[in-house]
Write a protein that holds these residues in place. Structure first.
Motif: not given
Length: 409
Positions: A218, A279-282, A317-318, A321
């Motif tokens: 990633k 969260i949108s950036y993961n 959500s991640c 992270a």
């Protein structure tokens, strides 16, 4: 007459001497032909996790005896080879994490060679990858710990057979149970395996390789989230983000006046809240610094409760992270004197540290470099109001966060 008697005696003596010589020769011929022979021996681990014992062939042998002892025990006959042309034997009955020593004796009839040369081996327990996940700029590997080994070797490649392009990472110490493999090609699949090793008297023994697991590397995405202090990371007047030497993509999610209470409710980025934007950036890693806008009038316990909800939603959500809670920055002595609520900063930071540990994330207190001898914001880093930073402050923060981040990877 005397002459013949003397001749007879001399002849008799020669016969006796000849007989003695023949007897000695015969005796020599029937002595132990293997008494002074020692067999060279070696032992190595097989791919299946067994011990393969090998030795040099001796032409006068009829076969071989293989003796073995475990550490602390005495030698016992482990196996008999009846074919003189066989020069190896695989011991499948050994246990892991135990040192074994071997010697081989050649035999021929009742004659046996000397047990002079030995060879030892220890097979560490086979390491097992417990989890393999995309991580900051690569892949994070976790394995089951083995307290008796010296360390671990992790091997990775873009092909399952490891036939080409493989690289090896060594992690020293039995207490380690994870590492990150960084600088991988984003979106590429990597295959990973692990083995443990043990060093004894300068010699290194390896376990068999583990089963192979794979994950897609990633790209490292780091998000800095917070209030008006964090906005300085992208403000044109400071451009603090340029002072941060972290590889990958750096994103700033910050809004003036934001606090732990409205961080997840206020639409600060179009229709997105600060939390939704993160969260949108993961992200691979998130640095959060909140609390300055509420510490004057909200109890530290309330701020920590709100903070905990934010962290839990990011984790939900991640899940991969890595979250780092940053300490709240100090304020100047004059601001603290006028606005007594700022004196709660120390208490809030202490509670944030405890909360981070309980939530399974990190806490980084960078403020020691920003404080004067009395614990207030140094004038050299103040932006003029005693709360925000100047360009020199952002430069210092960039140095500190770059050094800290490099240790995490």
């Amino acid at each position: 007459m005397k002459y013949f008697k003397k001749l007879f005696l001399m002849t008799l003596l020669c016969v006796l001497l000849s007989a003695l010589s023949a007897s000695a020769a015969a005796s020599a011929d029937t002595s132990d032909p293997l008494a002074d022979v020692s067999i060279d021996i070696s032992v190595k681990a097989t791919a299946s996790g067994y011990a393969k014992v090998s030795w040099k062939k001796y032409s006068k042998a009829s076969g071989y005896y293989i003796y073995r002892k475990a550490s602390g025990d005495s030698y016992q006959l482990a196996h008999t080879i009846e074919d003189a042309s066989t020069v190896s034997w695989t011991d499948k009955s050994i246990s892991t994490d135990v040192k074994y020593t071997y010697y081989v004796q050649a035999y021929s009839g009742d004659s046996v060679s000397a047990p002079k040369n030995t060879a030892s081996i220890l097979l560490p327990s086979k390491a097992v990858i417990s989890k393999l996940t995309p991580a900051a700029g690569g892949i994070k590997v976790k394995w089951k710990q083995n307290s008796v080994v010296t360390g671990y070797q992790i091997q990775y490649a873009q092909n399952r057979s490891f036939s080409s392009g493989k690289k090896t990472v060594t992690v020293k110490g039995s207490s380690n149970a994870s590492t990150s493999i960084t600088e991988l090609v984003p979106s590429k699949r990597y295959y990973v395996r692990i083995r443990s090793y043990k060093k004894i008297n300068g010699k290194t023994f390896y376990s068999a390789w583990s089963s192979v697991k794979s994950a897609v590397a990633k790209r490292k995405v780091t998000v800095f989230a917070g209030d008006s202090i964090t906005t300085g990371l992208y403000a044109s007047s400071y451009n603090g983000i340029s002072k941060i030497g972290i590889s990958g993509s750096l994103q700033v999610v910050a809004y003036t006046g934001i606090n732990t209470g409205n961080f997840q409710t206020k639409a600060a980025f179009g229709s997105l809240t600060c939390l939704s934007k993160i969260i949108s950036y993961n992200p691979t890693r998130v640095y959060i610094m909140l609390g300055m806008n509420e510490v004057e009038y909200v109890s530290p316990d309330t701020s920590v409760a709100n903070y905990k909800k934010i962290i839990q939603k990011i984790q939900s959500s991640c899940p991969n992270a890595d979250i780092v809670v940053l300490s709240v920055s100090p304020v100047s002595a004059s601001v603290a004197a006028r606005r007594k609520g700022f004196q709660q900063i120390s208490t809030l930071n202490s509670k944030l540290k405890s909360m981070a540990r309980k939530c399974g994330c990190r806490y980084y207190d960078f403020t020691a470099a920003f404080k004067d001898s009395s614990g207030y914001l140094k004038p050299e880093y103040s932006g003029g109001d005693g709360i925000h930073w100047n360009m020199k402050g952002y430069q210092k923060f960039g140095e500190l966060i770059t050094a800290y981040d490099s240790k995490l990877d």
